[in-house]
Scaffold this active site. Sequence first.
Site, PDB file in Angstrom:
ATOM      1  CD1 TRP A 197      12.643  -7.010   6.183  1.00  0.00           C
ATOM      2  CD2 TRP A 197      12.183  -6.706   8.728  1.00  0.00           C
ATOM      3  NE1 TRP A 197      12.527  -8.275   6.808  1.00  0.00           N
ATOM      4  CE2 TRP A 197      12.623  -8.298   8.574  1.00  0.00           C
ATOM      5  CE3 TRP A 197      12.196  -6.122   9.365  1.00  0.00           C
ATOM      6  CZ2 TRP A 197      13.214  -8.675   9.115  1.00  0.00           C
ATOM      7  CZ3 TRP A 197      12.905  -7.537  10.601  1.00  0.00           C
ATOM      8  CH2 TRP A 197      12.996  -8.540  10.694  1.00  0.00           C
ATOM      9  CG  ASP A 202      15.981  -1.678   5.311  1.00  0.00           C
ATOM     10  OD1 ASP A 202      17.816  -2.403   5.581  1.00  0.00           O
ATOM     11  OD2 ASP A 202      15.280  -2.146   6.547  1.00  0.00           O
ATOM     12  CE  LYS A 257      18.314 -10.725   7.244  1.00  0.00           C
ATOM     13  NZ  LYS A 257      17.987  -8.681   7.206  1.00  0.00           N
TER      14      LYS A 257
HETATM   15  C1  LIG Z   1      17.035  -8.770   8.060  1.00  0.00           C
HETATM   16  C2  LIG Z   1      16.509  -7.637   8.210  1.00  0.00           C
HETATM   17  C3  LIG Z   1      16.108  -6.345   8.770  1.00  0.00           C
HETATM   18  C4  LIG Z   1      16.280  -6.854  10.746  1.00  0.00           C
HETATM   19  O1  LIG Z   1      17.279  -6.812  10.624  1.00  0.00           O
HETATM   20  P1  LIG Z   1      17.801  -6.698  12.259  1.00  0.00           P
HETATM   21  O2  LIG Z   1      19.509  -6.396  12.814  1.00  0.00           O
HETATM   22  O3  LIG Z   1      17.381  -8.909  12.541  1.00  0.00           O
HETATM   23  O4  LIG Z   1      17.307  -5.751  13.113  1.00  0.00           O
HETATM   24  C5  LIG Z   1      15.359  -5.039   8.531  1.00  0.00           C
HETATM   25  N1  LIG Z   1      15.006  -4.543   7.244  1.00  0.00           N
HETATM   26  C6  LIG Z   1      15.475  -5.636   6.273  1.00  0.00           C
HETATM   27  C7  LIG Z   1      15.095  -5.666   4.653  1.00  0.00           C
HETATM   28  C8  LIG Z   1      15.689  -6.975   6.829  1.00  0.00           C
HETATM   29  O5  LIG Z   1      16.251  -7.486   5.863  1.00  0.00           O
END
Ligand SMILES: *Cc1c(COP(=O)(O)O)cnc(C)c1O
Length: 355
Positions: free
Chosen positions: A99, A166, A190
């Site tokens: 990511w 993030d 999540k």
């Molecule tokens: C799941 C995840 C993403 C992607 O998220 P989307 O909402 O599918 O774009 C990005 N960064 C992390 C750390 C993730 O766990």
Amino acid sequence: MKKYNFNAGPSILPRVAIEETAKAVLDFNGIGLSILEISHRTKDFENVLNEAVSLFKEILSIPEGYSVVFLGGGASLQFCMVPFNLLNKKAAYLNTGTWANKALKEAKYFGEVVEVASSKDKNYCYIPKEYSIPQDADYFHITTNNTIFGTEIRKDLDVNIPLVADMSSDIFSRPVDISKYALIYGGAQKNLAPAGLTFVIVKDEILGKVERSIPTMLNYKTHIENNSMFNTPPVLPIYTAMQTLRWLKNLGGVAAMEKINLEKAKLLYDEIDRNRLFVGTANTEDRSIMNICFVMKEEYKDLEESFMNYAKSQGMVGIKGHRSVGGFRASCYNALPLESVQALVDCMRSFEKNN
Ligand SMILES: *Cc1c(COP(=O)(O)O)cnc(C)c1O
């Protein structure tokens, strides 16, 4: 049979949040209509949005001068929105996994990107610690929890340029000193709500500094000024988020949550370290308390499929590791009860005994 839900995302949500959402889908607030078939501009929904934002701020102790907005597009759209709004000439990124790497790639569309450090050399099993951040960069971007590789930055970093994070997979898992960050974003699927909702916590004063013009929908200011209602927001996920946050507040907030998360993680990591068949893939000091990755030891590799089948037969769901790590990944998000971790540990013990 009882299912133990270790899915990585979308993933387990508090049962009460799902039940309340189901009720609102059938009859929202006793108005005789579904939440799915009313305007987002009604008072009833506006109250939901306001409560969700206010719980968000309360639970994370978000200081004055920050805004919380709810958007669509997922964390992946933030990979582009962040540099669009913040990158003038140069940005610094820490590459700690898939990511982080995707975020870094998008920033390159907007200016110079410095990868200050990367743990790619060891398949992202650790968090680089020794690096220097260019002081003329517009911001420094980190991924606090590496969902795929099971590493986590659990301490809020002190850096002297704006820090962007993030936090898709560890938001609300622990107390965070928001004042150390300029911007925090994540997909909600999540630890908070169903897919379709993205949250952004942004320090107001960092906006409006780039020279380029920003399309309306991609400009954070649009969404701040319109209280996340510039266009139709993801109504149902926002409702579930509100319910999840009520649940979290009742439970004692993020400090209480962290205690439980640490207990769950310890239970599983202790078993991984004790069990003769398994080994953890992340460096001990960087282990995530959300996504716990482990594999069969080299000499027992041929037992992998057999353990997977056994675990499945015992009700374990979603423990297959990501293809880039292999083995197993148990995602232990906020809503996962300790009892589920215990069930997985029991599974590992009895499998060890029989093999
Ligand atoms: C799941 C995840 C993403 C992607 O998220 P989307 O909402 O599918 O774009 C990005 N960064 C992390 C750390 C993730 O766990």
